[in-house]
Design a protein around this motif. Structure first.
Motif: not given
Length: 103
Positions: A86-87, A89
């Motif tokens: 989830n880069r 975020e």
């Protein structure tokens, strides 16, 4: 701190990539675990992952776990990171902050 970590990482990886004795074989595939050009590309991509993880806004323990995963499993860890981390975020530069009304 980041420079120290990267220099230690490079020393460890490059020491592991030393040529193995290939006397009389003439086969370049028998050289060290580094993998030549492919190993160098993987090393550069792993360093990019380390920098991205260390600059993210994650807590300390998730940062250490992601770095440990990529360090122990360079190719698989990098793929797992890019697929499941989830880069967007956790990226510090992932957009604008909202302005609250009445402030």
């Amino acid at each position: 701190m980041l420079q120290l970590f990267l220099s230690l990482l490079l020393q460890f990886v490059l020491a592991d990539a030393a040529p193995v004795s290939a006397q009389g074989h003439g086969n370049s595939w028998q050289y060290g675990a580094g993998g030549g050009v492919v190993g160098f590309v993987v090393l550069i991509l792993d360093i990019i992952v380390f920098i991205e993880v260390l600059q993210s806004n994650r807590d300390v323990i998730p940062k250490v776990l992601w770095c440990l995963l990529v360090f122990l499993f360079p190719i698989g860890g990098m793929i797992i990171y890019w697929l499941f981390s989830n880069r967007a975020e956790h990226n510090r530069r992932s957009g604008y902050e909202t302005i609250t009304e009445g402030a």
